[in-house]
Design a protein around this motif. Structure first.
Motif, mmCIF file in Angstrom:
data_model
loop_
_atom_site.group_PDB
_atom_site.id
_atom_site.type_symbol
_atom_site.label_atom_id
_atom_site.label_comp_id
_atom_site.label_asym_id
_atom_site.label_seq_id
_atom_site.Cartn_x
_atom_site.Cartn_y
_atom_site.Cartn_z
ATOM 1 N N THR A 81 -25.704 13.935 -10.232
ATOM 2 C CA THR A 81 -24.746 14.873 -9.638
ATOM 3 C C THR A 81 -23.626 14.137 -8.916
ATOM 4 O O THR A 81 -22.459 14.566 -8.961
ATOM 5 N N VAL A 82 -23.947 13.025 -8.252
ATOM 6 C CA VAL A 82 -22.894 12.204 -7.629
ATOM 7 C C VAL A 82 -21.928 11.693 -8.697
ATOM 8 O O VAL A 82 -20.696 11.722 -8.512
ATOM 9 N N VAL A 83 -22.466 11.236 -9.824
ATOM 10 C CA VAL A 83 -21.617 10.763 -10.926
ATOM 11 C C VAL A 83 -20.710 11.891 -11.418
ATOM 12 O O VAL A 83 -19.519 11.672 -11.712
ATOM 13 N N GLN A 84 -21.243 13.109 -11.498
ATOM 14 C CA GLN A 84 -20.429 14.231 -11.969
ATOM 15 C C GLN A 84 -19.317 14.580 -10.979
ATOM 16 O O GLN A 84 -18.227 14.989 -11.380
ATOM 17 N N VAL A 86 -17.812 12.348 -9.118
ATOM 18 C CA VAL A 86 -16.838 11.267 -9.324
ATOM 19 C C VAL A 86 -16.024 11.511 -10.598
ATOM 20 O O VAL A 86 -14.798 11.325 -10.608
ATOM 21 N N THR A 87 -16.684 11.941 -11.676
ATOM 22 C CA THR A 87 -15.953 12.196 -12.925
ATOM 23 C C THR A 87 -14.934 13.320 -12.754
ATOM 24 O O THR A 87 -13.848 13.279 -13.334
ATOM 25 N N SER A 88 -15.261 14.319 -11.940
ATOM 26 C CA SER A 88 -14.315 15.411 -11.680
ATOM 27 C C SER A 88 -13.073 14.889 -10.953
ATOM 28 O O SER A 88 -11.939 15.264 -11.288
ATOM 29 N N VAL A 89 -13.280 14.025 -9.976
ATOM 30 C CA VAL A 89 -12.152 13.453 -9.232
ATOM 31 C C VAL A 89 -11.290 12.591 -10.158
ATOM 32 O O VAL A 89 -10.049 12.680 -10.147
ATOM 33 N N ILE A 90 -11.932 11.768 -10.987
ATOM 34 C CA ILE A 90 -11.182 10.906 -11.919
ATOM 35 C C ILE A 90 -10.396 11.748 -12.919
ATOM 36 O O ILE A 90 -9.244 11.444 -13.253
ATOM 37 N N THR A 116 -21.102 15.171 -19.547
ATOM 38 C CA THR A 116 -21.990 15.938 -20.433
ATOM 39 C C THR A 116 -23.360 15.280 -20.548
ATOM 40 O O THR A 116 -24.387 15.967 -20.584
ATOM 41 N N ILE A 117 -23.380 13.951 -20.600
ATOM 42 C CA ILE A 117 -24.666 13.247 -20.609
ATOM 43 C C ILE A 117 -25.423 13.546 -19.309
ATOM 44 O O ILE A 117 -26.646 13.743 -19.315
ATOM 45 N N GLY A 118 -24.676 13.615 -18.203
ATOM 46 C CA GLY A 118 -25.300 13.982 -16.932
ATOM 47 C C GLY A 118 -25.954 15.345 -16.994
ATOM 48 O O GLY A 118 -27.094 15.533 -16.549
ATOM 49 N N SER A 119 -25.252 16.312 -17.567
ATOM 50 C CA SER A 119 -25.817 17.650 -17.719
ATOM 51 C C SER A 119 -27.034 17.641 -18.633
ATOM 52 O O SER A 119 -28.018 18.344 -18.401
ATOM 53 N N THR A 120 -26.960 16.810 -19.690
ATOM 54 C CA THR A 120 -28.082 16.700 -20.622
ATOM 55 C C THR A 120 -29.317 16.128 -19.931
ATOM 56 O O THR A 120 -30.449 16.440 -20.314
ATOM 57 N N LEU A 121 -29.114 15.307 -18.908
ATOM 58 C CA LEU A 121 -30.233 14.790 -18.128
ATOM 59 C C LEU A 121 -30.766 15.826 -17.146
ATOM 60 O O LEU A 121 -31.968 15.917 -16.903
ATOM 61 N N PHE A 181 -20.374 20.953 -7.728
ATOM 62 C CA PHE A 181 -21.322 19.848 -7.935
ATOM 63 C C PHE A 181 -21.865 19.358 -6.588
ATOM 64 O O PHE A 181 -23.056 19.049 -6.459
ATOM 65 N N ALA A 182 -20.982 19.279 -5.582
ATOM 66 C CA ALA A 182 -21.410 18.839 -4.250
ATOM 67 C C ALA A 182 -22.416 19.827 -3.648
ATOM 68 O O ALA A 182 -23.395 19.422 -3.010
ATOM 69 N N GLY A 183 -22.180 21.121 -3.875
ATOM 70 C CA GLY A 183 -23.135 22.126 -3.411
ATOM 71 C C GLY A 183 -24.485 21.971 -4.087
ATOM 72 O O GLY A 183 -25.547 22.067 -3.446
ATOM 73 N N ALA A 184 -24.453 21.692 -5.404
ATOM 74 C CA ALA A 184 -25.705 21.463 -6.137
ATOM 75 C C ALA A 184 -26.436 20.247 -5.578
ATOM 76 O O ALA A 184 -27.663 20.259 -5.415
ATOM 77 N N LEU A 185 -25.674 19.199 -5.264
ATOM 78 C CA LEU A 185 -26.269 17.979 -4.702
ATOM 79 C C LEU A 185 -27.002 18.284 -3.396
ATOM 80 O O LEU A 185 -28.100 17.759 -3.151
ATOM 81 N N ALA A 186 -26.411 19.145 -2.569
ATOM 82 C CA ALA A 186 -27.048 19.501 -1.297
ATOM 83 C C ALA A 186 -28.406 20.162 -1.532
ATOM 84 O O ALA A 186 -29.380 19.867 -0.823
ATOM 85 N N PHE A 187 -28.497 21.039 -2.530
ATOM 86 C CA PHE A 187 -29.774 21.706 -2.816
ATOM 87 C C PHE A 187 -30.780 20.749 -3.444
ATOM 88 O O PHE A 187 -31.974 20.793 -3.131
ATOM 89 N N TYR A 188 -30.317 19.878 -4.355
ATOM 90 C CA TYR A 188 -31.228 18.909 -4.967
ATOM 91 C C TYR A 188 -31.801 17.956 -3.909
ATOM 92 O O TYR A 188 -32.962 17.553 -3.981
ATOM 93 N N THR A 189 -30.980 17.600 -2.932
ATOM 94 C CA THR A 189 -31.427 16.691 -1.874
ATOM 95 C C THR A 189 -32.552 17.313 -1.049
ATOM 96 O O THR A 189 -33.431 16.603 -0.543
ATOM 97 N N LYS A 190 -32.537 18.643 -0.921
ATOM 98 C CA LYS A 190 -33.540 19.337 -0.103
ATOM 99 C C LYS A 190 -34.833 19.650 -0.864
ATOM 100 O O LYS A 190 -35.778 20.186 -0.271
ATOM 101 N N LEU A 191 -34.878 19.346 -2.160
ATOM 102 C CA LEU A 191 -36.100 19.596 -2.921
ATOM 103 C C LEU A 191 -37.261 18.761 -2.380
ATOM 104 O O LEU A 191 -37.092 17.594 -2.035
ATOM 105 N N ILE A 192 -38.418 19.396 -2.306
ATOM 106 C CA ILE A 192 -39.623 18.694 -1.877
ATOM 107 C C ILE A 192 -40.508 18.539 -3.110
ATOM 108 O O ILE A 192 -41.195 19.480 -3.521
ATOM 109 N N LEU A 193 -40.464 17.359 -3.720
ATOM 110 C CA LEU A 193 -41.148 17.140 -4.987
ATOM 111 C C LEU A 193 -42.193 16.038 -4.828
ATOM 112 O O LEU A 193 -41.862 14.931 -4.397
ATOM 113 N N PRO A 194 -43.433 16.314 -5.184
ATOM 114 C CA PRO A 194 -44.479 15.284 -5.096
ATOM 115 C C PRO A 194 -44.207 14.153 -6.076
ATOM 116 O O PRO A 194 -43.772 14.384 -7.199
#
Length: 408
Positions: A81-84, A86-90, A116-121, A181-194
Protein backbone atom coordinates in the motif's frame (compact mmCIF):
# COMPACT_ATOMS: atom_id res chain seq x y z
CA UNK A 1 -26.58 -11.70 8.12
CA UNK A 2 -23.09 -11.76 9.62
CA UNK A 3 -22.91 -8.97 12.19
CA UNK A 4 -19.91 -6.82 11.41
CA UNK A 5 -20.65 -4.63 14.42
CA UNK A 6 -19.88 -7.32 16.99
CA UNK A 7 -16.78 -6.49 19.01
CA UNK A 8 -15.02 -9.78 18.25
CA UNK A 9 -15.28 -9.06 14.52
CA UNK A 10 -13.11 -5.93 14.66
CA UNK A 11 -10.48 -7.62 12.46
CA UNK A 12 -13.08 -8.37 9.81
CA UNK A 13 -14.28 -4.77 9.87
CA UNK A 14 -10.74 -3.43 9.52
CA UNK A 15 -9.92 -5.80 6.65
CA UNK A 16 -13.16 -4.92 4.86
CA UNK A 17 -12.59 -1.18 5.34
CA UNK A 18 -9.04 -1.48 4.02
CA UNK A 19 -10.17 -3.51 1.01
CA UNK A 20 -12.98 -1.06 0.21
CA UNK A 21 -10.59 1.90 0.32
CA UNK A 22 -8.08 -0.03 -1.81
CA UNK A 23 -10.81 -0.81 -4.37
CA UNK A 24 -11.83 2.85 -4.56
CA UNK A 25 -8.21 3.99 -4.91
CA UNK A 26 -7.54 1.35 -7.59
CA UNK A 27 -10.56 2.47 -9.62
CA UNK A 28 -9.62 6.16 -9.42
CA UNK A 29 -6.00 5.41 -10.36
CA UNK A 30 -7.01 3.09 -13.24
CA UNK A 31 -9.55 5.52 -14.72
CA UNK A 32 -7.14 8.47 -14.45
CA UNK A 33 -4.31 6.59 -16.19
CA UNK A 34 -6.69 5.25 -18.86
CA UNK A 35 -8.15 8.69 -19.54
CA UNK A 36 -4.71 10.33 -19.62
CA UNK A 37 -3.54 7.88 -22.28
CA UNK A 38 -6.72 8.47 -24.29
CA UNK A 39 -6.65 12.29 -24.15
CA UNK A 40 -2.90 12.93 -24.34
CA UNK A 41 -1.97 10.44 -27.07
CA UNK A 42 -5.32 9.78 -28.80
CA UNK A 43 -4.11 6.39 -30.04
CA UNK A 44 -6.07 3.13 -29.69
CA UNK A 45 -2.77 1.24 -29.99
CA UNK A 46 -1.24 3.06 -27.02
CA UNK A 47 -4.48 2.73 -25.08
CA UNK A 48 -4.43 -1.01 -25.67
CA UNK A 49 -1.18 -1.20 -23.68
CA UNK A 50 -3.22 -0.71 -20.49
CA UNK A 51 -5.49 -3.65 -21.32
CA UNK A 52 -2.53 -5.83 -22.33
CA UNK A 53 -0.81 -5.02 -19.02
CA UNK A 54 -3.96 -5.91 -17.08
CA UNK A 55 -4.55 -9.25 -18.76
CA UNK A 56 -0.86 -10.20 -18.66
CA UNK A 57 -0.58 -9.55 -14.91
CA UNK A 58 -3.76 -11.56 -14.27
CA UNK A 59 -2.45 -14.52 -16.26
CA UNK A 60 0.95 -14.42 -14.55
CA UNK A 61 -0.36 -13.81 -11.03
CA UNK A 62 0.56 -17.39 -10.06
CA UNK A 63 4.23 -16.34 -10.03
CA UNK A 64 3.47 -14.09 -7.04
CA UNK A 65 2.02 -16.92 -4.93
CA UNK A 66 5.20 -17.87 -3.01
CA UNK A 67 5.73 -14.21 -2.13
CA UNK A 68 2.25 -14.00 -0.60
CA UNK A 69 2.84 -17.18 1.39
CA UNK A 70 6.38 -16.37 2.58
CA UNK A 71 5.97 -12.79 3.84
CA UNK A 72 3.97 -12.05 7.00
CA UNK A 73 0.73 -10.98 5.38
CA UNK A 74 0.20 -7.82 7.45
CA UNK A 75 3.69 -6.61 6.57
CA UNK A 76 3.00 -7.28 2.90
CA UNK A 77 -0.26 -5.32 2.97
CA UNK A 78 1.52 -2.33 4.49
CA UNK A 79 4.51 -2.38 2.11
CA UNK A 80 2.36 -2.81 -1.01
CA UNK A 81 0.00 0.00 0.00
CA UNK A 82 2.92 2.37 0.67
CA UNK A 83 4.24 1.56 -2.82
CA UNK A 84 0.81 2.33 -4.29
CA UNK A 85 0.76 5.71 -2.55
CA UNK A 86 4.19 6.48 -4.02
CA UNK A 87 3.11 5.39 -7.52
CA UNK A 88 0.10 7.74 -7.31
CA UNK A 89 2.36 10.67 -6.43
CA UNK A 90 4.80 9.82 -9.25
CA UNK A 91 1.92 9.50 -11.73
CA UNK A 92 0.75 13.01 -10.79
CA UNK A 93 4.23 14.37 -11.55
CA UNK A 94 4.38 12.52 -14.88
CA UNK A 95 1.03 14.04 -15.89
CA UNK A 96 2.79 17.42 -15.85
CA UNK A 97 5.54 16.32 -18.26
CA UNK A 98 5.36 18.24 -21.53
CA UNK A 99 8.54 16.91 -23.11
CA UNK A 100 9.77 13.42 -23.89
CA UNK A 101 6.28 12.05 -24.49
CA UNK A 102 7.55 8.63 -25.56
CA UNK A 103 9.39 8.26 -22.26
CA UNK A 104 6.29 9.48 -20.41
CA UNK A 105 4.27 6.66 -21.99
CA UNK A 106 6.67 3.99 -20.78
CA UNK A 107 7.18 5.53 -17.34
CA UNK A 108 3.44 5.80 -16.79
CA UNK A 109 2.92 2.27 -18.04
CA UNK A 110 5.64 1.04 -15.65
CA UNK A 111 3.98 2.92 -12.76
CA UNK A 112 0.62 1.41 -13.68
CA UNK A 113 2.10 -2.10 -13.87
CA UNK A 114 3.72 -1.70 -10.42
CA UNK A 115 0.43 -0.51 -8.91
CA UNK A 116 -1.52 -3.33 -10.58
CA UNK A 117 0.95 -5.93 -9.32
CA UNK A 118 0.40 -4.43 -5.87
CA UNK A 119 -3.34 -4.94 -6.21
CA UNK A 120 -2.74 -8.48 -7.46
CA UNK A 121 -0.84 -9.14 -4.23
CA UNK A 122 -3.45 -7.54 -1.98
CA UNK A 123 -6.55 -9.29 -3.33
CA UNK A 124 -5.44 -12.89 -2.55
CA UNK A 125 -4.40 -11.65 0.90
CA UNK A 126 -8.09 -11.43 1.78
CA UNK A 127 -8.58 -15.11 0.90
CA UNK A 128 -5.55 -15.99 3.02
CA UNK A 129 -6.57 -13.94 6.08
CA UNK A 130 -10.28 -14.78 6.37
CA UNK A 131 -9.95 -18.53 7.17
CA UNK A 132 -7.64 -17.61 10.06
CA UNK A 133 -9.74 -14.84 11.66
CA UNK A 134 -13.20 -16.29 10.90
CA UNK A 135 -14.66 -19.63 11.98
CA UNK A 136 -15.59 -22.13 9.24
CA UNK A 137 -19.28 -21.79 10.08
CA UNK A 138 -19.15 -18.06 9.26
CA UNK A 139 -16.89 -18.16 6.20
CA UNK A 140 -19.73 -18.15 3.66
CA UNK A 141 -21.48 -15.30 5.46
CA UNK A 142 -18.35 -13.17 5.73
CA UNK A 143 -17.39 -13.79 2.08
CA UNK A 144 -20.95 -12.84 1.20
CA UNK A 145 -20.61 -9.55 3.11
CA UNK A 146 -17.36 -8.76 1.31
CA UNK A 147 -18.80 -9.59 -2.13
CA UNK A 148 -21.99 -7.64 -1.39
CA UNK A 149 -19.87 -4.60 -0.54
CA UNK A 150 -17.78 -4.94 -3.72
CA UNK A 151 -20.88 -5.38 -5.88
CA UNK A 152 -22.41 -2.25 -4.34
CA UNK A 153 -19.23 -0.32 -5.14
CA UNK A 154 -19.25 -1.66 -8.71
CA UNK A 155 -22.66 -0.12 -9.30
CA UNK A 156 -21.27 3.40 -9.24
CA UNK A 157 -17.48 3.41 -8.80
CA UNK A 158 -16.31 3.73 -12.42
CA UNK A 159 -19.04 6.26 -13.16
CA UNK A 160 -18.05 8.27 -10.07
CA UNK A 161 -14.39 8.19 -11.15
CA UNK A 162 -15.33 9.46 -14.61
CA UNK A 163 -17.37 12.31 -13.11
CA UNK A 164 -14.51 13.23 -10.80
CA UNK A 165 -12.06 13.37 -13.72
CA UNK A 166 -14.53 15.52 -15.68
CA UNK A 167 -15.39 17.94 -12.87
CA UNK A 168 -11.91 18.43 -11.41
CA UNK A 169 -8.77 17.09 -13.09
CA UNK A 170 -6.68 13.99 -13.68
CA UNK A 171 -4.05 15.23 -11.21
CA UNK A 172 -6.58 15.77 -8.45
CA UNK A 173 -8.17 12.37 -9.09
CA UNK A 174 -4.83 10.59 -8.67
CA UNK A 175 -4.07 12.59 -5.51
CA UNK A 176 -7.44 11.48 -4.13
CA UNK A 177 -6.51 7.89 -4.97
CA UNK A 178 -3.34 8.34 -2.89
CA UNK A 179 -5.48 9.60 0.01
CA UNK A 180 -7.68 6.49 -0.23
CA UNK A 181 -4.60 4.26 -0.33
CA UNK A 182 -3.37 6.05 2.81
CA UNK A 183 -6.72 5.36 4.49
CA UNK A 184 -6.41 1.68 3.55
CA UNK A 185 -2.90 1.64 5.02
CA UNK A 186 -4.26 2.95 8.33
CA UNK A 187 -6.75 0.05 8.54
CA UNK A 188 -4.20 -2.58 7.47
CA UNK A 189 -1.82 -1.31 10.16
CA UNK A 190 -4.50 -1.89 12.82
CA UNK A 191 -5.12 -5.52 11.82
CA UNK A 192 -4.41 -8.02 14.57
CA UNK A 193 -3.17 -11.10 12.75
CA UNK A 194 -1.57 -14.14 14.42
CA UNK A 195 1.84 -14.97 13.03
CA UNK A 196 0.65 -18.52 12.47
CA UNK A 197 -0.59 -17.10 9.16
CA UNK A 198 2.95 -17.52 7.92
CA UNK A 199 5.69 -19.34 9.80
CA UNK A 200 7.80 -21.14 7.16
CA UNK A 201 10.19 -22.59 9.72
CA UNK A 202 7.39 -24.56 11.40
CA UNK A 203 5.61 -25.58 8.18
CA UNK A 204 8.43 -27.06 6.12
CA UNK A 205 6.03 -29.30 4.19
CA UNK A 206 4.87 -26.23 2.26
CA UNK A 207 8.23 -24.49 1.80
CA UNK A 208 11.67 -25.12 0.36
CA UNK A 209 14.79 -22.98 0.08
CA UNK A 210 13.98 -22.06 -3.50
CA UNK A 211 11.28 -19.65 -4.75
CA UNK A 212 10.46 -21.67 -7.86
CA UNK A 213 10.33 -24.91 -5.87
CA UNK A 214 7.86 -23.19 -3.56
CA UNK A 215 5.83 -22.28 -6.64
CA UNK A 216 5.91 -25.89 -7.81
CA UNK A 217 4.82 -26.96 -4.32
CA UNK A 218 1.70 -24.84 -4.77
CA UNK A 219 0.85 -26.63 -8.03
CA UNK A 220 1.46 -30.01 -6.41
CA UNK A 221 -0.71 -29.16 -3.40
CA UNK A 222 -3.55 -28.05 -5.66
CA UNK A 223 -3.22 -31.21 -7.73
CA UNK A 224 -3.32 -33.40 -4.61
CA UNK A 225 -6.66 -31.88 -3.61
CA UNK A 226 -8.54 -33.80 -6.32
CA UNK A 227 -11.83 -32.11 -5.56
CA UNK A 228 -10.59 -28.58 -6.31
CA UNK A 229 -8.47 -29.71 -9.27
CA UNK A 230 -11.54 -31.35 -10.84
CA UNK A 231 -13.53 -28.14 -10.38
CA UNK A 232 -11.01 -25.57 -11.58
CA UNK A 233 -10.40 -26.78 -15.16
CA UNK A 234 -14.08 -26.88 -16.19
CA UNK A 235 -14.44 -23.43 -14.61
CA UNK A 236 -11.67 -22.28 -16.92
CA UNK A 237 -13.64 -23.59 -19.91
CA UNK A 238 -16.75 -21.68 -18.81
CA UNK A 239 -14.57 -18.56 -18.55
CA UNK A 240 -13.56 -19.09 -22.16
CA UNK A 241 -17.22 -18.82 -23.12
CA UNK A 242 -17.68 -15.88 -20.75
CA UNK A 243 -15.03 -14.09 -22.82
CA UNK A 244 -16.97 -14.94 -25.98
CA UNK A 245 -20.27 -13.62 -24.60
CA UNK A 246 -18.64 -10.44 -23.24
CA UNK A 247 -17.68 -9.43 -26.77
CA UNK A 248 -21.19 -10.17 -28.00
CA UNK A 249 -23.03 -8.40 -25.18
CA UNK A 250 -22.93 -4.80 -26.56
CA UNK A 251 -24.24 -6.07 -29.92
CA UNK A 252 -26.84 -8.22 -28.15
CA UNK A 253 -28.10 -5.14 -26.30
CA UNK A 254 -28.52 -3.12 -29.50
CA UNK A 255 -30.41 -5.96 -31.21
CA UNK A 256 -32.70 -6.90 -28.33
CA UNK A 257 -33.21 -3.62 -26.45
CA UNK A 258 -32.14 -0.29 -27.94
CA UNK A 259 -29.35 0.94 -30.18
CA UNK A 260 -28.23 3.50 -27.60
CA UNK A 261 -25.80 2.83 -24.76
CA UNK A 262 -28.79 2.69 -22.39
CA UNK A 263 -29.59 -0.86 -23.51
CA UNK A 264 -26.10 -2.13 -22.73
CA UNK A 265 -26.05 -0.21 -19.46
CA UNK A 266 -29.42 -1.69 -18.46
CA UNK A 267 -28.16 -5.25 -18.94
CA UNK A 268 -25.00 -4.48 -16.92
CA UNK A 269 -27.09 -2.85 -14.20
CA UNK A 270 -29.47 -5.83 -14.01
CA UNK A 271 -26.48 -8.17 -13.72
CA UNK A 272 -24.86 -6.03 -11.02
CA UNK A 273 -28.05 -5.96 -8.97
CA UNK A 274 -28.39 -9.73 -9.41
CA UNK A 275 -24.85 -10.21 -8.12
CA UNK A 276 -25.59 -7.93 -5.18
CA UNK A 277 -28.72 -9.90 -4.25
CA UNK A 278 -26.85 -13.21 -4.67
CA UNK A 279 -24.13 -12.07 -2.27
CA UNK A 280 -26.82 -11.10 0.25
CA UNK A 281 -28.70 -14.40 -0.06
CA UNK A 282 -25.60 -16.53 0.47
CA UNK A 283 -25.13 -14.96 3.89
CA UNK A 284 -28.36 -16.55 5.07
CA UNK A 285 -27.39 -20.06 4.02
CA UNK A 286 -25.23 -22.47 5.99
CA UNK A 287 -23.75 -25.57 4.35
CA UNK A 288 -21.22 -28.22 5.21
CA UNK A 289 -18.43 -28.97 2.75
CA UNK A 290 -20.31 -31.64 0.77
CA UNK A 291 -23.43 -29.50 0.37
CA UNK A 292 -21.30 -26.60 -0.87
CA UNK A 293 -20.17 -28.78 -3.79
CA UNK A 294 -23.78 -29.64 -4.64
CA UNK A 295 -24.81 -25.99 -4.45
CA UNK A 296 -22.05 -25.14 -6.95
CA UNK A 297 -23.67 -27.61 -9.38
CA UNK A 298 -27.18 -26.22 -8.85
CA UNK A 299 -26.09 -22.57 -9.17
CA UNK A 300 -24.11 -23.24 -12.35
CA UNK A 301 -27.00 -25.12 -13.97
CA UNK A 302 -29.59 -22.44 -13.11
CA UNK A 303 -27.30 -19.65 -14.32
CA UNK A 304 -26.68 -21.53 -17.58
CA UNK A 305 -30.40 -22.09 -18.11
CA UNK A 306 -31.13 -18.36 -17.67
CA UNK A 307 -28.39 -17.44 -20.17
CA UNK A 308 -29.61 -19.95 -22.77
CA UNK A 309 -33.09 -18.42 -22.54
CA UNK A 310 -31.85 -14.83 -23.04
CA UNK A 311 -31.60 -14.92 -26.88
CA UNK A 312 -35.07 -16.52 -27.04
CA UNK A 313 -36.82 -13.57 -25.36
CA UNK A 314 -39.13 -11.73 -27.82
CA UNK A 315 -37.94 -8.20 -28.60
CA UNK A 316 -41.07 -6.66 -27.10
CA UNK A 317 -40.36 -8.07 -23.62
CA UNK A 318 -37.36 -6.15 -22.23
CA UNK A 319 -38.40 -6.72 -18.60
CA UNK A 320 -38.16 -10.50 -19.04
CA UNK A 321 -34.70 -10.10 -20.58
CA UNK A 322 -33.54 -7.96 -17.65
CA UNK A 323 -34.92 -10.55 -15.21
CA UNK A 324 -32.92 -13.30 -16.92
CA UNK A 325 -29.71 -11.24 -16.72
CA UNK A 326 -30.47 -10.51 -13.08
CA UNK A 327 -31.10 -14.20 -12.38
CA UNK A 328 -28.04 -15.56 -14.17
CA UNK A 329 -25.69 -13.23 -12.29
CA UNK A 330 -27.42 -13.98 -8.97
CA UNK A 331 -26.71 -17.70 -9.33
CA UNK A 332 -23.17 -17.25 -10.66
CA UNK A 333 -22.19 -14.99 -7.75
CA UNK A 334 -23.60 -17.48 -5.25
CA UNK A 335 -21.59 -20.21 -6.98
CA UNK A 336 -18.39 -18.14 -6.95
CA UNK A 337 -18.70 -17.41 -3.23
CA UNK A 338 -19.31 -21.09 -2.49
CA UNK A 339 -16.27 -22.08 -4.53
CA UNK A 340 -14.20 -19.46 -2.69
CA UNK A 341 -15.30 -20.95 0.66
CA UNK A 342 -14.54 -24.47 -0.58
CA UNK A 343 -10.98 -23.44 -1.47
CA UNK A 344 -10.48 -21.64 1.84
CA UNK A 345 -11.63 -24.71 3.79
CA UNK A 346 -9.58 -27.17 1.73
CA UNK A 347 -6.08 -25.71 2.09
CA UNK A 348 -3.76 -24.57 4.87
CA UNK A 349 -3.30 -20.76 5.07
CA UNK A 350 0.43 -21.40 4.56
CA UNK A 351 -0.15 -22.45 0.94
CA UNK A 352 -3.40 -20.60 0.22
CA UNK A 353 -1.66 -17.65 -1.47
CA UNK A 354 -0.15 -19.95 -4.08
CA UNK A 355 -3.36 -21.91 -4.59
CA UNK A 356 -5.47 -18.76 -5.02
CA UNK A 357 -3.08 -17.13 -7.50
CA UNK A 358 -2.78 -20.37 -9.50
CA UNK A 359 -6.57 -20.59 -9.68
CA UNK A 360 -6.81 -16.95 -10.75
CA UNK A 361 -4.18 -17.42 -13.44
CA UNK A 362 -5.90 -20.50 -14.87
CA UNK A 363 -9.30 -18.78 -14.93
CA UNK A 364 -7.97 -15.46 -16.27
CA UNK A 365 -5.93 -17.05 -19.05
CA UNK A 366 -9.04 -18.25 -20.87
CA UNK A 367 -10.85 -14.90 -21.03
CA UNK A 368 -8.54 -13.20 -23.60
CA UNK A 369 -8.77 -16.32 -25.79
CA UNK A 370 -12.55 -16.21 -25.49
CA UNK A 371 -12.57 -12.50 -26.34
CA UNK A 372 -10.64 -13.21 -29.55
CA UNK A 373 -12.98 -16.07 -30.50
CA UNK A 374 -15.99 -13.95 -29.57
CA UNK A 375 -15.27 -11.47 -32.35
CA UNK A 376 -15.10 -14.30 -34.89
CA UNK A 377 -18.28 -15.98 -33.63
CA UNK A 378 -20.30 -12.75 -33.60
CA UNK A 379 -19.14 -11.92 -37.13
CA UNK A 380 -19.78 -15.39 -38.56
CA UNK A 381 -22.73 -16.82 -36.60
CA UNK A 382 -24.41 -13.82 -34.97
CA UNK A 383 -24.60 -12.41 -31.48
CA UNK A 384 -27.27 -14.81 -30.16
CA UNK A 385 -24.86 -17.72 -30.54
CA UNK A 386 -22.16 -15.87 -28.61
CA UNK A 387 -24.54 -15.43 -25.66
CA UNK A 388 -26.18 -18.86 -25.78
CA UNK A 389 -22.86 -20.72 -25.93
CA UNK A 390 -21.94 -19.42 -22.48
CA UNK A 391 -25.17 -20.84 -21.07
CA UNK A 392 -24.66 -24.18 -22.81
CA UNK A 393 -21.10 -24.37 -21.44
CA UNK A 394 -22.35 -23.73 -17.90
CA UNK A 395 -25.07 -26.39 -18.15
CA UNK A 396 -22.60 -28.96 -19.52
CA UNK A 397 -20.11 -28.09 -16.78
CA UNK A 398 -22.82 -28.49 -14.14
CA UNK A 399 -23.65 -31.90 -15.66
CA UNK A 400 -19.99 -32.87 -15.49
CA UNK A 401 -19.83 -31.92 -11.80
CA UNK A 402 -23.07 -33.82 -11.14
CA UNK A 403 -21.65 -37.02 -12.68
CA UNK A 404 -18.51 -36.67 -10.57
CA UNK A 405 -20.62 -36.26 -7.44
CA UNK A 406 -22.58 -39.40 -8.27
CA UNK A 407 -19.40 -41.45 -8.71
CA UNK A 408 -18.01 -40.49 -5.31
Amino acid sequence: MFNLIEKENVNVRRLLAGRVLTNIADSLFYMAILWFFKVRFNSPVILSLIFIADSSIDMLSFTLGPLIDRIYIKKMLKIVTVVQIVTSVIATLLFQAKLWQNLTIWFLLAIYVISTIGSTLIYPAEEKILPVIVSKTKLAKVNGVFQMTYKTLDLFLNAAATLLITWVSLDFTVIISAVFFAGALAFYTKLILPRKLLLPESTSEYFTENYWQDLLKGWQTLKQEDKIARLIMPFAVTNLFYGISSVGLPYFATEHLTKSAIGYGSLELASSIGGLVGSMLIQRLTFDKNKIERLVVVCLALSGLAIVLEPAVPKGMPILLLILFFTSELWIVMMNINFKVLVQESFSPHVLGRVETINDSILSSMIPIGSFLGGLIVARFGVDWAIALEGVAQILTAGYYFVIEKKK
